[in-house]
Write an enzyme that holds these catalytic residues in place. Structure first.
Site, PDB file in Angstrom:
ATOM      1  N   ASN A   8       5.346 -10.056   9.947  1.00 61.16           N
ATOM      2  CA  ASN A   8       6.220  -9.916   8.779  1.00 61.16           C
ATOM      3  C   ASN A   8       7.389  -9.028   9.195  1.00 61.16           C
ATOM      4  O   ASN A   8       7.270  -7.810   9.240  1.00 61.16           O
ATOM      5  CB  ASN A   8       5.433  -9.283   7.620  1.00 61.16           C
ATOM      6  CG  ASN A   8       6.282  -9.152   6.366  1.00 61.16           C
ATOM      7  OD1 ASN A   8       7.465  -9.488   6.364  1.00 61.16           O
ATOM      8  ND2 ASN A   8       5.671  -8.664   5.308  1.00 61.16           N
ATOM      9  N   LYS A  15       5.723  -5.811  10.672  1.00 56.94           N
ATOM     10  CA  LYS A  15       4.274  -5.643  10.511  1.00 56.94           C
ATOM     11  C   LYS A  15       3.581  -6.756  11.284  1.00 56.94           C
ATOM     12  O   LYS A  15       4.104  -7.878  11.342  1.00 56.94           O
ATOM     13  CB  LYS A  15       3.886  -5.780   9.031  1.00 56.94           C
ATOM     14  CG  LYS A  15       4.305  -4.609   8.193  1.00 56.94           C
ATOM     15  CD  LYS A  15       3.648  -4.691   6.815  1.00 56.94           C
ATOM     16  CE  LYS A  15       4.403  -3.827   5.856  1.00 56.94           C
ATOM     17  NZ  LYS A  15       4.676  -4.414   4.568  1.00 56.94           N
ATOM     18  N   ARG A  89       5.961 -14.668   8.271  1.00 55.13           N
ATOM     19  CA  ARG A  89       6.167 -14.674   6.829  1.00 55.13           C
ATOM     20  C   ARG A  89       7.663 -14.836   6.573  1.00 55.13           C
ATOM     21  O   ARG A  89       8.472 -14.120   7.163  1.00 55.13           O
ATOM     22  CB  ARG A  89       5.692 -13.355   6.229  1.00 55.13           C
ATOM     23  CG  ARG A  89       5.962 -13.291   4.750  1.00 55.13           C
ATOM     24  CD  ARG A  89       5.917 -11.880   4.248  1.00 55.13           C
ATOM     25  NE  ARG A  89       6.153 -11.840   2.822  1.00 55.13           N
ATOM     26  CZ  ARG A  89       6.832 -10.878   2.208  1.00 55.13           C
ATOM     27  NH1 ARG A  89       7.335  -9.882   2.902  1.00 55.13           N
ATOM     28  NH2 ARG A  89       6.997 -10.910   0.923  1.00 55.13           N
ATOM     29  N   HIS A 178       5.810 -13.795  -3.565  1.00 51.55           N
ATOM     30  CA  HIS A 178       4.397 -13.406  -3.396  1.00 51.55           C
ATOM     31  C   HIS A 178       3.487 -14.639  -3.389  1.00 51.55           C
ATOM     32  O   HIS A 178       2.291 -14.543  -3.697  1.00 51.55           O
ATOM     33  CB  HIS A 178       3.907 -12.485  -4.519  1.00 51.55           C
ATOM     34  CG  HIS A 178       4.514 -11.122  -4.534  1.00 51.55           C
ATOM     35  ND1 HIS A 178       4.770 -10.442  -5.708  1.00 51.55           N
ATOM     36  CD2 HIS A 178       4.897 -10.297  -3.532  1.00 51.55           C
ATOM     37  CE1 HIS A 178       5.285  -9.255  -5.430  1.00 51.55           C
ATOM     38  NE2 HIS A 178       5.389  -9.146  -4.112  1.00 51.55           N
ATOM     39  N   ARG A 238      12.075  -1.633  -9.169  1.00 53.99           N
ATOM     40  CA  ARG A 238      12.835  -2.726  -9.805  1.00 53.99           C
ATOM     41  C   ARG A 238      12.578  -2.742 -11.306  1.00 53.99           C
ATOM     42  O   ARG A 238      11.462  -2.500 -11.754  1.00 53.99           O
ATOM     43  CB  ARG A 238      12.411  -4.084  -9.229  1.00 53.99           C
ATOM     44  CG  ARG A 238      12.763  -4.273  -7.784  1.00 53.99           C
ATOM     45  CD  ARG A 238      12.521  -5.728  -7.378  1.00 53.99           C
ATOM     46  NE  ARG A 238      12.540  -5.887  -5.934  1.00 53.99           N
ATOM     47  CZ  ARG A 238      11.478  -6.282  -5.222  1.00 53.99           C
ATOM     48  NH1 ARG A 238      10.335  -6.561  -5.807  1.00 53.99           N
ATOM     49  NH2 ARG A 238      11.590  -6.404  -3.914  1.00 53.99           N
ATOM     50  N   GLU A 382      -2.627 -11.884   2.797  1.00 55.29           N
ATOM     51  CA  GLU A 382      -1.560 -12.823   3.157  1.00 55.29           C
ATOM     52  C   GLU A 382      -1.585 -13.121   4.656  1.00 55.29           C
ATOM     53  O   GLU A 382      -1.299 -14.238   5.078  1.00 55.29           O
ATOM     54  CB  GLU A 382      -0.203 -12.222   2.768  1.00 55.29           C
ATOM     55  CG  GLU A 382      -0.004 -12.167   1.258  1.00 55.29           C
ATOM     56  CD  GLU A 382       0.953 -11.078   0.824  1.00 55.29           C
ATOM     57  OE1 GLU A 382       0.581  -9.892   0.921  1.00 55.29           O
ATOM     58  OE2 GLU A 382       2.061 -11.397   0.393  1.00 55.29           O
TER      59      GLU A 382
END
Ligand code: AMP
Length: 396
Positions: A8, A15, A89, A178, A238, A382
């Site tokens: 990712n 990551k 990802r 997501h 957010r 994930e």
């Protein structure tokens, strides 16, 4: 023995998790943070150890080389050729991808084109892709899109009620995010329900970013994030959904420009903006316990924004078999789960199992048998979905 690495790559981070696909075990995992800085941080876990180094890391290429050199030096892999696949990802796949794909020139061109919709993420994913391609030329590469699972949304759910030409000419619509997490968690829930032919599931992915989805018979029916991840519930920094007139008002009254406003909504709002304490739920919970009223207000707003989506999705699904909590807050905070579930109890006939909620760990049911709706905690994974898709598509 096929090894696959799930990657990712963010704008300043990378990551990774390296899997042995025979038994889907994690050989090593970690993250390079603050890429581009003199004091970048490289954290790697393997064989029960955790190592953290601070050092200058100029760019993603250097980060990838550092990671791969570490794998060899510590004999985590014998040769880089043992890594047969790299799964990336990718945040934005637009309407092009409803599933993962092997990366070729056209896929690269699409990811590049879609940087308009994900300016921080998609370019970083490509940087990560090129860095691994150069470092391990023998490995195949797969893109796993965060938007793919939500491509089953119907136009009546993804079209915004603004002039249609903006969809036709500029692709303005809901894409969601997501998706890999919503897919994994809803599949686990279907499994835990005993694989019924029909299922109605609500997934609450509550982390620093957060989104909910309604999943009917394994397919995403609707989701709370929108054109970008700014829409939906209140998050760490957010705002989530907001009357857009507030923006025009602030331009007029405060003299802010659009860039400043978007930064404010993405980085200075949500739990942080209301509490003035932190974007981290643990800090806010502590402050609220100590009597900080704005921290308590932030928590109260957060819960109400979450239950508003649960209510909507209950109606959209025509009922619900299971509500699933996942991600940092959803998996770890018994306090937040109870706070949210208490607000649903009367309407849904939920009977929480306090012991399972507070004292259990990992994947579990946290309602009593007499509860009308089952509630699960399901740790998301994930990386495993990325590794599995990579393994399958590369036929390793
Ligand atoms: P994520 O983005 O999934 O890593 O989630 C990050 C969020 O999870 C932050 O708001 C953390 O405060 C929250 N979180 C992680 N662990 C806990 C915990 N034990 N209790 C409450 N919140 C937690």
């Amino acid at each position: 023995m096929a090894k696959v690495i799930a990657v990712n790559a963010g704008s300043s981070s990378l990551k990774f998790q390296l899997f042995e696909m025979n038994d889907e075990s994690v050989i090593t995992s970690g993250v390079v943070e603050r890429i581009g800085f003199e004091d970048a941080i490289f954290t790697i876990k393997y064989s029960g150890k955790k190592e953290v180094k601070t050092l200058p890391i100029k760019d993603h290429k250097v980060a990838v080389h550092l990671l791969l050199d570490t794998l060899i030096e510590n004999k985590i892999v014998d040769s880089l050729e043992d890594i047969k696949g790299v799964g990336h990802r990718v945040v934005q796949g637009g309407a092009y991808y409803d599933k993962s794909v092997v990366i070729n020139d056209q896929v690269v061109a699409h990811i590049d084109e879609l940087k308009k919709l994900a300016p921080l993420h998609n370019p970083a994913h490509l940087t990560g892709y090129y860095a691994f391609k150069e470092a391990i030329p023998s490995a195949g590469a797969v893109a796993v899109f965060d938007t793919a699972f939500h491509q089953t949304l119907e136009p009546r759910c993804f079209i915004y009620p603004i002039p249609y030409k903006f969809y036709e000419e500029h692709n303005v619509r809901k894409y969601g995010a997501h998706g890999t997490s919503h897919y994994y968690v809803s599949q686990r829930a279907i499994d835990l329900l005993g694989n019924p032919e029909e299922s109605k599931i609500i997934v609450a992915h509550l982390g620093a970013g957060g989104s909910l989805s309604a999943v009917k018979n394994g397919k995403s029916l609707n989701t709370s994030m929108g054109f970008t991840p700014l829409a939906g519930i209140m998050m760490g920094t957010r705002s989530g959904d907001l009357d857009p007139s507030v923006l025009d008002y602030l331009i007029e009254v405060v003299g802010m420009d659009m860039k400043e406003l978007i930064t404010m909504l993405n980085k200075e709002s949500g739990l942080l903006g209301v509490s003035g304490v932190s974007s981290d739920f643990r800090d806010i919970q502590q402050a609220a316990n100590e009597g900080n009223e704005r921290a308590q207000l932030a928590i109260d707003i957060f819960y109400r924004r979450v239950i508003a989506y649960i209510g909507r999705y209950f109606v959209a699904l025509g009922g619900v078999d299971a509500i699933c909590f996942t991600a940092g807050i959803g998996e770890n905070s018994a306090f937040a789960r109870k706070g949210i579930i208490d607000l649903l109890t009367d309407a849904f006939g939920i009977v929480l199992d306090d012991d399972a909620n507070e004292n259990g760990s990992g994947e579990r049911l946290i309602t009593k048998p007499e509860s009308k709706v089952k509630i699960y905690v399901i740790p998301t994974n994930e990386e495993l979905v990325i590794a599995r898709d990579t393994n399958r598509l590369l036929e390793l």
